[in-house]
Write a protein that holds these residues in place. Structure first.
Motif, PDB file in Angstrom:
ATOM      1  N   CYS A 160      -1.334   7.379   3.683  1.00 23.80           N
ATOM      2  CA  CYS A 160      -0.808   6.153   2.853  1.00 23.80           C
ATOM      3  C   CYS A 160       0.035   5.296   3.907  1.00 23.80           C
ATOM      4  O   CYS A 160       0.918   5.953   4.719  1.00 23.80           O
TER       5      CYS A 160
ATOM      6  N   CYS B 170       4.039   5.868   2.781  1.00 21.91           N
ATOM      7  CA  CYS B 170       4.876   7.151   2.966  1.00 21.91           C
ATOM      8  C   CYS B 170       4.381   7.768   4.298  1.00 21.91           C
ATOM      9  O   CYS B 170       4.936   8.794   4.657  1.00 21.91           O
TER      10      CYS B 170
ATOM     11  N   CYS C  23      -0.745   5.573  -1.346  1.00 23.49           N
ATOM     12  CA  CYS C  23      -1.085   6.830  -2.401  1.00 23.49           C
ATOM     13  C   CYS C  23      -0.642   6.786  -3.872  1.00 23.49           C
ATOM     14  O   CYS C  23       0.242   5.995  -4.123  1.00 23.49           O
TER      15      CYS C  23
ATOM     16  N   CYS D  96       3.120   6.742  -4.077  1.00 18.92           N
ATOM     17  CA  CYS D  96       3.811   5.680  -3.889  1.00 18.92           C
ATOM     18  C   CYS D  96       3.519   4.440  -4.991  1.00 18.92           C
ATOM     19  O   CYS D  96       4.444   3.672  -5.322  1.00 18.92           O
TER      20      CYS D  96
HETATM   21 ZN   LIG Z   1       2.494   6.981  -0.458  1.00 17.93          ZN
END
Ligand SMILES: [Zn+2]
Length: 80
Positions: A17, A20, A63, A66
């Motif tokens: 991602c 993150c 992802c 998130c």
């Molecule tokens: Zn993420």
């Protein structure tokens, strides 16, 4: 204190991602037919892409965590 690993944009990995830095669990990259990934069924608000560094745009998927965190942060548009 270590609070998770932050990827600072040095390494672009399509399975991580861009927000993150964790595994984004994208099915499009794991060899499944395109469109079978969870992300193909989700809607991504335009604003979430503001969080993605421009050089990672279209390189790696956001992802689920998130996405849901982002959506929870703006409950004004909750349609359920
Ligand atoms: Zn993420």
């Amino acid at each position: 204190m270590e609070a998770g690993r932050i990827v600072t944009g040095e390494t672009i990995h399509p399975s991580n991602c861009p927000i993150c830095g964790l595994d984004n669990d994208c099915g499009n990259l794991s060899g499944k037919p395109r469109g079978t990934c969870w992300c193909s069924r989700e809607s991504f608000p335009d604003e979430i892409f503001d969080l993605v560094p421009s050089h990672q745009m279209n390189q790696s998927c956001i992802c689920r965590d998130c996405l849901s965190a982002f959506k929870n942060g703006r409950q004004d548009e909750k349609a359920e």
